[in-house]
Design a protein around this motif. Structure first.
Motif, PDB file in Angstrom:
ATOM      1  N   ILE A 141      -2.811  13.856  -2.788  1.00  0.00           N
ATOM      2  CA  ILE A 141      -2.828  12.506  -1.963  1.00  0.00           C
ATOM      3  C   ILE A 141      -3.114  11.518  -3.186  1.00  0.00           C
ATOM      4  N   ALA A 142      -2.325  10.490  -3.411  1.00  0.00           N
ATOM      5  CA  ALA A 142      -2.595   9.470  -4.213  1.00  0.00           C
ATOM      6  C   ALA A 142      -2.376   8.263  -3.622  1.00  0.00           C
ATOM      7  N   TYR A 143      -2.881   7.040  -4.266  1.00  0.00           N
ATOM      8  CA  TYR A 143      -2.397   5.797  -3.651  1.00  0.00           C
ATOM      9  C   TYR A 143      -2.170   4.776  -4.582  1.00  0.00           C
ATOM     10  N   TYR A 200       0.875  -0.919   0.066  1.00  0.00           N
ATOM     11  CA  TYR A 200       0.010  -0.008  -0.126  1.00  0.00           C
ATOM     12  C   TYR A 200       0.971   1.193   0.127  1.00  0.00           C
ATOM     13  N   LEU A 201       0.694   2.155  -0.823  1.00  0.00           N
ATOM     14  CA  LEU A 201       1.275   3.405  -1.017  1.00  0.00           C
ATOM     15  C   LEU A 201       0.585   4.355  -1.199  1.00  0.00           C
ATOM     16  N   LYS A 202       0.856   5.339  -0.011  1.00  0.00           N
ATOM     17  CA  LYS A 202       0.232   6.641  -0.287  1.00  0.00           C
ATOM     18  C   LYS A 202       1.450   7.750  -0.424  1.00  0.00           C
ATOM     19  N   TYR A 203       0.861   8.518  -1.535  1.00  0.00           N
ATOM     20  CA  TYR A 203       1.890   9.350  -1.991  1.00  0.00           C
ATOM     21  C   TYR A 203       1.392  10.881  -1.678  1.00  0.00           C
ATOM     22  N   VAL A 204       2.259  11.649  -1.453  1.00  0.00           N
ATOM     23  CA  VAL A 204       1.876  13.324  -1.386  1.00  0.00           C
ATOM     24  C   VAL A 204       2.502  13.713  -2.857  1.00  0.00           C
ATOM     25  N   HIS A 260      -0.783  -5.635  -9.850  1.00  0.00           N
ATOM     26  CA  HIS A 260      -0.985  -4.325  -9.904  1.00  0.00           C
ATOM     27  C   HIS A 260      -2.559  -4.018  -9.708  1.00  0.00           C
ATOM     28  N   HIS A 261      -2.827  -3.400  -8.603  1.00  0.00           N
ATOM     29  CA  HIS A 261      -4.516  -3.200  -8.489  1.00  0.00           C
ATOM     30  C   HIS A 261      -4.855  -1.883  -9.042  1.00  0.00           C
ATOM     31  N   GLY A 262      -3.836  -0.931  -9.444  1.00  0.00           N
ATOM     32  CA  GLY A 262      -3.970   0.322  -9.698  1.00  0.00           C
ATOM     33  C   GLY A 262      -3.479   1.433  -8.778  1.00  0.00           C
ATOM     34  N   TYR A 263      -3.563   2.572  -9.550  1.00  0.00           N
ATOM     35  CA  TYR A 263      -3.457   3.795  -8.900  1.00  0.00           C
ATOM     36  C   TYR A 263      -4.701   4.612  -8.742  1.00  0.00           C
ATOM     37  N   PHE A 264      -4.793   5.428  -7.436  1.00  0.00           N
ATOM     38  CA  PHE A 264      -5.962   6.070  -7.378  1.00  0.00           C
ATOM     39  C   PHE A 264      -5.576   7.655  -7.040  1.00  0.00           C
ATOM     40  N   LEU A 265      -5.946   8.327  -8.097  1.00  0.00           N
ATOM     41  CA  LEU A 265      -5.753   9.831  -8.042  1.00  0.00           C
ATOM     42  C   LEU A 265      -6.586  10.627  -7.394  1.00  0.00           C
TER      43      LEU A 265
END
Length: 101
Positions: free
Chosen positions: A49-51, A5-9, A36-41
């Motif tokens: 914030i993106a995941y 699980y990646l949380k991006y700023v 890969h389950h995808g990126y969530f923008l």
């Protein structure tokens, strides 16, 4: 199975660049044995914030992926591009295990 699980700023002014980065990683993770389950923008709410979620059969498989991406030319090109663009300000990485009902 283990899920990363990646949380991006991210820089909200560079959302297009981050989306290109995300689209580049999905096939790479899949090619290297992950799912890969995808990126969530951002859409509504916080604009910075993106995941991302992706899974590997085990932590050992994930660790092997990390070793291989360090020397994979495609991975290195994606990382070099992001280093120039700087759409990612920071990120957090956690590992989770699924619970099925």
């Amino acid at each position: 199975m283990i899920t990363c699980y990646l949380k991006y700023v991210i820089d909200p002014w560079k959302l297009d660049a981050f989306e290109a980065y995300a689209k580049a990683w999905i096939p790479v993770v899949n090619r290297m044995g992950g799912n890969h389950h995808g990126y969530f923008l951002p859409h509504e709410g916080a604009s910075d914030i993106a995941y991302a979620l992706f899974s590997f059969p085990s932590l050992a498989a994930y660790e092997d992926y990390r070793k291989r991406l360090a020397v994979d030319p495609e991975c290195q090109a994606i990382l070099a591009e992001e280093k120039q663009v700087r759409s990612i300000m920071s990120y957090e990485r956690s590992f989770m295990r699924p619970v099925f009902g």
